[in-house]
Design a protein around this motif. Structure first.
Motif, PDB file in Angstrom:
ATOM      1  N   LEU A  91       0.832  -1.202   0.000  1.00  0.00           N
ATOM      2  CA  LEU A  91       0.000   0.000   0.000  1.00  0.00           C
ATOM      3  C   LEU A  91       0.869   1.256   0.000  1.00  0.00           C
ATOM      4  N   ALA A  92       1.937   1.237   0.795  1.00  0.00           N
ATOM      5  CA  ALA A  92       2.853   2.380   0.828  1.00  0.00           C
ATOM      6  C   ALA A  92       3.526   2.578  -0.521  1.00  0.00           C
ATOM      7  N   ALA A  93       3.890   1.471  -1.173  1.00  0.00           N
ATOM      8  CA  ALA A  93       4.510   1.570  -2.490  1.00  0.00           C
ATOM      9  C   ALA A  93       3.551   2.224  -3.492  1.00  0.00           C
ATOM     10  N   GLY A  94       2.279   1.848  -3.430  1.00  0.00           N
ATOM     11  CA  GLY A  94       1.296   2.470  -4.316  1.00  0.00           C
ATOM     12  C   GLY A  94       1.125   3.950  -4.034  1.00  0.00           C
ATOM     13  N   ILE A  95       1.096   4.322  -2.752  1.00  0.00           N
ATOM     14  CA  ILE A  95       0.973   5.739  -2.389  1.00  0.00           C
ATOM     15  C   ILE A  95       2.191   6.517  -2.875  1.00  0.00           C
ATOM     16  N   ALA A  96       3.382   5.932  -2.708  1.00  0.00           N
ATOM     17  CA  ALA A  96       4.602   6.613  -3.145  1.00  0.00           C
ATOM     18  C   ALA A  96       4.590   6.852  -4.651  1.00  0.00           C
ATOM     19  N   LEU A  97       4.107   5.883  -5.419  1.00  0.00           N
ATOM     20  CA  LEU A  97       4.019   6.074  -6.870  1.00  0.00           C
ATOM     21  C   LEU A  97       3.029   7.174  -7.231  1.00  0.00           C
ATOM     22  N   LEU A  98       1.942   7.268  -6.483  1.00  0.00           N
ATOM     23  CA  LEU A  98       0.979   8.348  -6.724  1.00  0.00           C
ATOM     24  C   LEU A  98       1.577   9.712  -6.384  1.00  0.00           C
ATOM     25  N   VAL A  99       2.354   9.758  -5.296  1.00  0.00           N
ATOM     26  CA  VAL A  99       3.009  11.016  -4.921  1.00  0.00           C
ATOM     27  C   VAL A  99       3.998  11.436  -5.999  1.00  0.00           C
ATOM     28  N   ASN A 100       4.589  10.466  -6.663  1.00  0.00           N
ATOM     29  CA  ASN A 100       5.586  10.770  -7.687  1.00  0.00           C
ATOM     30  C   ASN A 100       4.974  11.394  -8.938  1.00  0.00           C
ATOM     31  N   VAL A 101       3.690  11.198  -9.158  1.00  0.00           N
ATOM     32  CA  VAL A 101       3.055  11.736 -10.372  1.00  0.00           C
ATOM     33  C   VAL A 101       3.165  13.265 -10.432  1.00  0.00           C
TER      34      VAL A 101
END
Length: 247
Positions: A91-101
């Motif tokens: 879940l954290a990995a998915g959030i981090a990828l969203l933050v990277n957008v």
């Protein structure tokens, strides 16, 4: 017709525009050429292997590590906390990828092979922006999340994340600073949000542990005495004494 003075200034203006577009030289670019230069000297089969490892292999390896860590923590004394931490990692990995957008959209750094000549690019078709590296962000978030749940597997996962960063530069698709930014972003998201995430996910883990799917949270095998807490050991001793008296 422009005079000789303007002709002399034009190369300087072109260099300035290249610097503004991300094509400047420096330690970042120098390290890029050093690492990517290894791909030029390596045999073709090694380049293909690095391409697979950098694109898919390390992510798959982290998935296997997650399964191994889950199998281990569910048999330990703090199965609920360990499984909850493992649930938080992807879940954290998915959030981090969203933050990277939005970060990518704000920085708008072109891929290094679009700004610099002579790179050996192992993966074609990369047209999005370069900073921050999604692969470095994803793998480090998974690695740090693993470390929160299980130290041994987590250290291996973090090591794989650093290897992922090396592969991205080796393949010619990222600058070293793209990788450093991804590693930092993945780490920050996992650790900064972990307390709140654990508070929110622990009730879910406890609920699953009380259902027929409880084996997902805790092994049905008895906890070994060496891993059990003092209360468990005292309870086992009391039951042994009662069994002896009954006999």
């Amino acid at each position: 017709m422009p005079g000789p003075g303007l002709e002399a200034v034009r190369p300087l203006a072109d260099a300035t525009l290249a610097n503004a577009g991300g094509g400047s030289s420096g330690p970042d670019v120098g390290l890029l050429y050093e690492i990517n230069g290894l791909a030029k000297d390596a045999p073709g089969w090694f380049d293909r292997a690095m391409e697979f490892v950098g694109e898919y292999g390390i992510v798959l390896g982290l998935g296997v590590l997650m399964l191994c860590a889950w199998w281990s923590v569910r048999r330990g004394p703090d199965a609920t906390g360990g499984v909850t931490a493992l649930l938080w990692a992807p879940l954290a990995a998915g959030i981090a990828l969203l933050v990277n957008v939005p970060i990518r959209g704000f920085v708008r750094r072109p891929r290094p092979f679009l700004e610099h000549q002579g790179l050996d690019v192992l993966v074609r078709g990369k047209t999005d922006f370069s900073f921050v590296s999604d692969h470095a962000t994803l793998t480090m978030a998974l690695g740090v999340g693993l470390f929160v749940a299980h130290r041994k597997y987590g250290l291996v996962g973090i090591g794989l994340a650093f290897l992922e960063g090396f592969c991205r530069v080796f393949m010619g698709v990222h600058y070293p600073t793209d990788v450093v930014g991804g590693l930092a972003l993945g780490t920050a998201v996992v650790l900064l949000l972990a307390p709140l995430a654990m508070m929110g996910l622990t009730p879910l883990t406890l609920w699953v542990g009380g259902t027929r799917m409880g084996w997902l949270v805790r092994s049905r095998r008895p906890v070994p005495v060496a891993l059990a807490g003092p209360e468990h050991v005292a309870g086992q001793q009391a039951r042994h004494r009662d069994n002896g008296l009954a006999a």
